[in-house]
Motif scaffolding. Structure first.
Motif, PDB file in Angstrom:
ATOM      1  N   THR A  71      -3.420  12.401   0.527  1.00 27.01           N
ATOM      2  CA  THR A  71      -3.828  11.395   1.514  1.00 27.01           C
ATOM      3  C   THR A  71      -2.903  10.191   1.505  1.00 27.01           C
ATOM      4  N   GLY A  72      -2.515   9.724   0.334  1.00 27.91           N
ATOM      5  CA  GLY A  72      -1.640   8.551   0.266  1.00 27.91           C
ATOM      6  C   GLY A  72      -0.299   8.775   0.918  1.00 27.91           C
ATOM      7  N   TYR A  73       0.261   9.971   0.750  1.00 30.04           N
ATOM      8  CA  TYR A  73       1.563  10.268   1.351  1.00 30.04           C
ATOM      9  C   TYR A  73       1.496  10.219   2.873  1.00 30.04           C
ATOM     10  N   TYR A  74       0.448  10.813   3.441  1.00 29.73           N
ATOM     11  CA  TYR A  74       0.331  10.818   4.898  1.00 29.73           C
ATOM     12  C   TYR A  74      -0.063   9.448   5.428  1.00 29.73           C
TER      13      TYR A  74
ATOM     14  N   ALA B 120       1.203   6.775   4.204  1.00 27.34           N
ATOM     15  CA  ALA B 120       2.516   6.125   4.278  1.00 27.34           C
ATOM     16  C   ALA B 120       3.266   6.541   5.542  1.00 27.34           C
ATOM     17  N   LEU B 121       3.122   7.810   5.940  1.00 31.44           N
ATOM     18  CA  LEU B 121       3.742   8.256   7.192  1.00 31.44           C
ATOM     19  C   LEU B 121       3.160   7.513   8.385  1.00 31.44           C
ATOM     20  N   TRP B 122       1.817   7.400   8.411  1.00 35.40           N
ATOM     21  CA  TRP B 122       1.185   6.678   9.516  1.00 35.40           C
ATOM     22  C   TRP B 122       1.605   5.206   9.533  1.00 35.40           C
ATOM     23  N   LEU B 123       1.748   4.608   8.337  1.00 41.16           N
ATOM     24  CA  LEU B 123       2.181   3.211   8.279  1.00 41.16           C
ATOM     25  C   LEU B 123       3.579   3.039   8.867  1.00 41.16           C
ATOM     26  N   THR B 124       4.431   4.018   8.621  1.00 42.97           N
ATOM     27  CA  THR B 124       5.759   3.975   9.222  1.00 42.97           C
ATOM     28  C   THR B 124       5.673   4.021  10.737  1.00 42.97           C
ATOM     29  N   GLY B 125       4.802   4.882  11.260  1.00 39.91           N
ATOM     30  CA  GLY B 125       4.620   4.942  12.703  1.00 39.91           C
ATOM     31  C   GLY B 125       4.015   3.674  13.269  1.00 39.91           C
ATOM     32  N   LEU B 126       3.056   3.076  12.552  1.00 39.70           N
ATOM     33  CA  LEU B 126       2.448   1.830  13.029  1.00 39.70           C
ATOM     34  C   LEU B 126       3.468   0.701  13.083  1.00 39.70           C
ATOM     35  N   GLY B 127       4.424   0.722  12.146  1.00 40.78           N
ATOM     36  CA  GLY B 127       5.444  -0.320  12.157  1.00 40.78           C
ATOM     37  C   GLY B 127       6.378  -0.245  13.341  1.00 40.78           C
ATOM     38  N   GLN B 128       6.418   0.899  14.034  1.00 39.61           N
ATOM     39  CA  GLN B 128       7.281   1.046  15.200  1.00 39.61           C
ATOM     40  C   GLN B 128       6.621   0.610  16.502  1.00 39.61           C
TER      41      GLN B 128
ATOM     42  N   ALA C 216       3.245  11.659  -7.642  1.00 41.17           N
ATOM     43  CA  ALA C 216       4.078  11.684  -8.843  1.00 41.17           C
ATOM     44  C   ALA C 216       3.421  12.414 -10.005  1.00 41.17           C
ATOM     45  N   ILE C 217       2.131  12.746  -9.873  1.00 36.48           N
ATOM     46  CA  ILE C 217       1.426  13.440 -10.955  1.00 36.48           C
ATOM     47  C   ILE C 217       1.702  14.933 -10.859  1.00 36.48           C
ATOM     48  N   PRO C 218       2.178  15.579 -11.922  1.00 41.70           N
ATOM     49  CA  PRO C 218       2.422  17.036 -11.871  1.00 41.70           C
ATOM     50  C   PRO C 218       1.152  17.799 -11.568  1.00 41.70           C
ATOM     51  N   ALA C 219       1.309  18.915 -10.875  1.00 39.19           N
ATOM     52  CA  ALA C 219       0.146  19.714 -10.478  1.00 39.19           C
ATOM     53  C   ALA C 219      -0.617  20.221 -11.694  1.00 39.19           C
ATOM     54  N   ALA C 220       0.083  20.556 -12.779  1.00 38.84           N
ATOM     55  CA  ALA C 220      -0.595  21.049 -13.980  1.00 38.84           C
ATOM     56  C   ALA C 220      -1.491  19.973 -14.585  1.00 38.84           C
ATOM     57  N   CYS C 221      -0.999  18.736 -14.644  1.00 38.99           N
ATOM     58  CA  CYS C 221      -1.812  17.639 -15.186  1.00 38.99           C
ATOM     59  C   CYS C 221      -3.017  17.363 -14.290  1.00 38.99           C
ATOM     60  N   LEU C 222      -2.791  17.414 -12.980  1.00 39.10           N
ATOM     61  CA  LEU C 222      -3.885  17.184 -12.044  1.00 39.10           C
ATOM     62  C   LEU C 222      -4.957  18.256 -12.194  1.00 39.10           C
TER      63      LEU C 222
ATOM     64  N   TYR D  37       0.827  -1.208   0.000  1.00 43.33           N
ATOM     65  CA  TYR D  37       0.000   0.000   0.000  1.00 43.33           C
ATOM     66  C   TYR D  37       0.859   1.254   0.000  1.00 43.33           C
ATOM     67  N   GLN D  38       2.015   1.225   0.662  1.00 44.95           N
ATOM     68  CA  GLN D  38       2.905   2.378   0.658  1.00 44.95           C
ATOM     69  C   GLN D  38       3.345   2.724  -0.760  1.00 44.95           C
ATOM     70  N   LYS D  39       3.620   1.717  -1.552  1.00 45.58           N
ATOM     71  CA  LYS D  39       4.056   1.972  -2.927  1.00 45.58           C
ATOM     72  C   LYS D  39       2.933   2.540  -3.773  1.00 45.58           C
ATOM     73  N   VAL D  40       1.729   1.996  -3.614  1.00 47.83           N
ATOM     74  CA  VAL D  40       0.606   2.452  -4.434  1.00 47.83           C
ATOM     75  C   VAL D  40       0.113   3.825  -3.987  1.00 47.83           C
ATOM     76  N   SER D  41       0.147   4.079  -2.688  1.00 46.52           N
ATOM     77  CA  SER D  41      -0.443   5.314  -2.168  1.00 46.52           C
ATOM     78  C   SER D  41       0.333   6.557  -2.572  1.00 46.52           C
TER      79      SER D  41
END
Length: 331
Positions: free
Chosen positions: A206-209, A211-219, A157-163, A148-152
């Motif tokens: 949302t996906g980036y954060y 991933a941050l929470w997942l890092t904390g859960l792993g600890q 990676a999408i440029p702001a202009a394209c989004l 999930y970290q990889k997909v999230s």
């Protein structure tokens, strides 16, 4: 025969760095604070030259009448605070922070827990139900979290202009959403634009954060969850008494990053609605852009100092004290 100085020059230190081992302990680690300053020096120099010194000049300019180059006291601050555009932009920015930051942290935390524990199906694979297979449980949970970290992180990676182009295709008056609904609502030039900007910000970050929470859960040690399960604690009790306290160090970093990211959402607002957007998404960056175009340096300086004071007041409760001990972090 070895003397006492040999202990201060362990074999692991290269010859050109052995001077750093002066005052080292038995493990050969330098104990003097000057050693750390030596390594931090280049970064501190860069931050001072390119950030600290220019900001000190901004503070000076906020008390100076640029046209006459003389001290004017709080005149610039009075002009900025009485500016109707500044009040509108500051109110919209504050509203955006108040809505987006809690939603971002809560939604990302929910997704991180679903990815880490497997949602409702996690109950079937908890160690108390499979006491002879705790390793399988931990391995499967870790694999799911890493996947999930990889997909999230893909939205980042999408440029702001394209989004912004995709959101325009969806929310334009003649876009896809109105075609599906059979309406002609003007989503980007009405108060609905605030909801569009909020949805865009949440979708991208949302996906980036998570991933941050997942890092904390792993600890968090699995033994705490196992002990709570043996004591009869349910999912909500384990989340409240085990997960949240364990995520306390990560919560401070996530909040500061979310606050900073929300303040820097000007690109999306500008790409969605242009230089003069609807009043609901007229952010503080729009105002600074207009002031820069008019070369109102004194207003920009005073406004920047006000924003720094507000940001410091919001971030100060999340300061770290106690030498890095998470138990002493202030919230």
């Amino acid at each position: 025969m070895k003397n006492g100085n040999d202990r201060r020059k362990p074999a692991g230190w290269p010859k050109h760095l052995r001077f750093l081992s002066k005052g080292a302990g038995a493990a050969g680690r330098p104990s003097g604070s000057w050693v750390y300053l030596l390594f931090l020096g280049p970064s501190l120099l860069g931050v001072s030259v390119f950030t600290l010194i220019p900001f000190l000049d901004v503070i000076r300019r906020s008390f100076v009448d640029v046209s006459k180059e003389r001290f004017c006291g709080f005149k610039n601050y009075q002009a900025v605070c009485s500016n109707q555009a500044f009040r509108l932009a500051l109110g919209n920015t504050g509203k955006f922070l108040a809505v987006c930051v809690p939603l971002l942290l809560a939604l990302s935390l929910l997704l991180a827990n679903l990815a880490y524990f497997g949602g409702r199906k996690a109950k079937l694979y908890e160690p108390r139900h499979l006491p002879d297979k705790p390793k399988l449980f931990r391995k499967g949970r870790a694999l799911g979290a890493r996947a999930y970290q990889k997909v999230s992180l893909l939205p980042m990676a999408i440029p702001a202009a394209c989004l912004a182009f995709v959101w325009k295709m969806i929310f334009h008056r003649y876009g896809l959403l109105n075609s599906w609904l059979g309406t002609s609502a003007d989503w980007l030039n009405s108060p609905r634009a605030f909801g569009v900007l909020t949805a865009s910000f949440l979708w991208k970050n949302t996906g980036y954060y998570a991933a941050l929470w997942l890092t904390g859960l792993g600890q968090i040690p699995n033994s705490l969850y196992e002990a709570a399960s043996l004591d009869g604690a349910g999912p909500l009790a384990r989340f409240w008494y085990v997960t949240l306290p364990g995520l306390k160090p990560m919560a401070a970093a996530a909040f500061i990053l979310a606050l900073t990211g929300a303040l820097k959402s000007y690109r999306e607002a500008w790409l969605l609605a242009g230089e003069y957007p609807d009043a609901s998404i007229y952010m503080i960056q729009h105002l600074f852009h207009n002031w820069f175009r008019d070369m109102s340096l004194e207003k920009m300086a005073a406004g920047a100092v006000i924003l720094v004071c507000i940001f410091t007041a919001l971030a100060y409760p999340f300061r770290k004290k106690g030498g890095g001990n998470p138990d002493t972090w202030q919230f």
